[in-house]
Design an enzyme around this catalytic site. Structure first.
Site, mmCIF file in Angstrom:
data_model
loop_
_atom_site.group_PDB
_atom_site.id
_atom_site.type_symbol
_atom_site.label_atom_id
_atom_site.label_comp_id
_atom_site.label_asym_id
_atom_site.label_seq_id
_atom_site.Cartn_x
_atom_site.Cartn_y
_atom_site.Cartn_z
ATOM 1 N N LYS A 14 -0.742 23.726 -24.267
ATOM 2 C CA LYS A 14 0.350 23.369 -25.193
ATOM 3 C C LYS A 14 -0.023 23.749 -26.630
ATOM 4 C CE LYS A 14 0.267 18.955 -24.036
ATOM 5 N NZ LYS A 14 -0.774 18.867 -22.987
ATOM 6 N N ARG A 89 5.051 11.506 -24.192
ATOM 7 C CA ARG A 89 4.111 11.398 -23.075
ATOM 8 C C ARG A 89 4.436 10.216 -22.177
ATOM 9 N NH1 ARG A 89 -0.233 14.569 -25.646
ATOM 10 N NH2 ARG A 89 -1.848 15.012 -24.141
ATOM 11 N N ARG A 128 -13.844 23.883 -23.107
ATOM 12 C CA ARG A 128 -13.498 23.598 -24.506
ATOM 13 C C ARG A 128 -14.490 22.587 -25.091
ATOM 14 N NH1 ARG A 128 -7.572 21.386 -25.977
ATOM 15 N NH2 ARG A 128 -8.397 19.462 -25.083
ATOM 16 N N ARG A 134 -14.751 17.792 -29.470
ATOM 17 C CA ARG A 134 -13.806 16.705 -29.157
ATOM 18 C C ARG A 134 -14.444 15.737 -28.173
ATOM 19 N NH1 ARG A 134 -7.695 18.698 -28.142
ATOM 20 N NH2 ARG A 134 -7.781 16.808 -26.848
ATOM 21 N N ARG A 146 -7.752 11.439 -17.780
ATOM 22 C CA ARG A 146 -6.580 11.899 -18.540
ATOM 23 C C ARG A 146 -5.552 12.515 -17.602
ATOM 24 N NH1 ARG A 146 -9.505 15.592 -22.802
ATOM 25 N NH2 ARG A 146 -7.419 16.275 -23.376
#
Ligand code: B4P
Length: 201
Positions: A14, A89, A128, A134, A146
């Protein structure tokens, strides 16, 4: 106004695609993930509270993100349209967004849903996590949590917009450029349809 939602599970691309879409189509990019990460970086009370949820792979409470979106919409009265990335969400967030937009005499035109398999998502986010810094990407258990939260709380949002005949499913695996082309074709078609409607009104 031309408003779209880029929808999909965590790691579906996204953020990656939003950057390209706003550049091509001149929409205002509203990413709740980016807004929350900015609050965390600024060490605001909201950011510190949000970090607790995000680090566990949970969603931040609805009232926090809805408030954030409301104030962003207020800050851009001149916008030709918005790209909502990572929001809504939950169905409660979707209902709140529909109401906020109706109050501004506008609505969501289309929801573009990126479809990616769970194994590919985990692979991307673990990768990532090696460089992003992160904290929600560094642990595979949190990444899978998640995804579970997405299946339970976020996937029903797709049905909410399917009932309004606004959902378009797009393959989210393949090269970034091929996926961008598929998204762009869909947005261009929708913009042209909206312009034609405006002329006939
Ligand atoms: P977000 O910031 O929204 O991010 P995301 O879901 O992790 O990732 P995205 O789908 O944007 O993937 P990206 O392009 O980066 O959310 C983070 C957290 O914030 C949530 O877990 C939640 O706690 C909180 N939150 C945010 N919004 C909320 C809301 N509305 N309500 C409650 N809580 C909220 O891509 C991922 C990786 O894949 C990148 O490394 C990228 O390079 C790679 N990639 C992209 N496209 C690829 C492709 N085609 N092929 C291979 N790799 C690709």
């Amino acid at each position: 106004m031309f408003n779209i939602i880029l929808f999909g599970p965590p790691g579906s691309g996204k953020g990656t695609q939003s950057d390209k879409i706003v550049e091509r189509f001149g929409l205002i990019h509203l990413s709740t993930g980016n807004l929350l990460r900015q609050e965390i970086a600024d060490k605001t009370p909201m950011g510190l509270a949000a970090k607790n949820f995000m680090d566990k792979g949970q969603l931040v409470p609805d009232e926090v993100v809805i408030g954030m979106i409301d104030s962003c919409l207020e800050h851009h009265p001149e916008a030709k349209g918005f790209l909502f990335d990572g929001f809504p969400r939950t169905v409660a967030q979707a209902e709140a967004l529909d109401k906020l937009l109706a109050y501004k005499k506008t609505a969501i035109c289309k929801v573009l849903a990126l479809e990616v398999s769970e194994e590919e998502l985990v692979k991307r986010l673990v990768k990532r996590g090696e460089t992003s810094g992160r904290s929600d990407d560094t642990n595979e258990e949190v990444i899978r949590k998640r995804y579970d939260v997405y299946k339970k709380e976020t996937e029903p949002v797709a049905e909410h917009y399917a009932q309004q005949d606004k959902l378009v499913r797009i393959k989210g695996e393949g090269s970034v450029d091929d996926i961008f082309n598929a998204l762009s074709n869909c947005i261009t078609k929708e913009m042209q349809a909206q312009e034609a409607d405006n002329i006939t009104e």
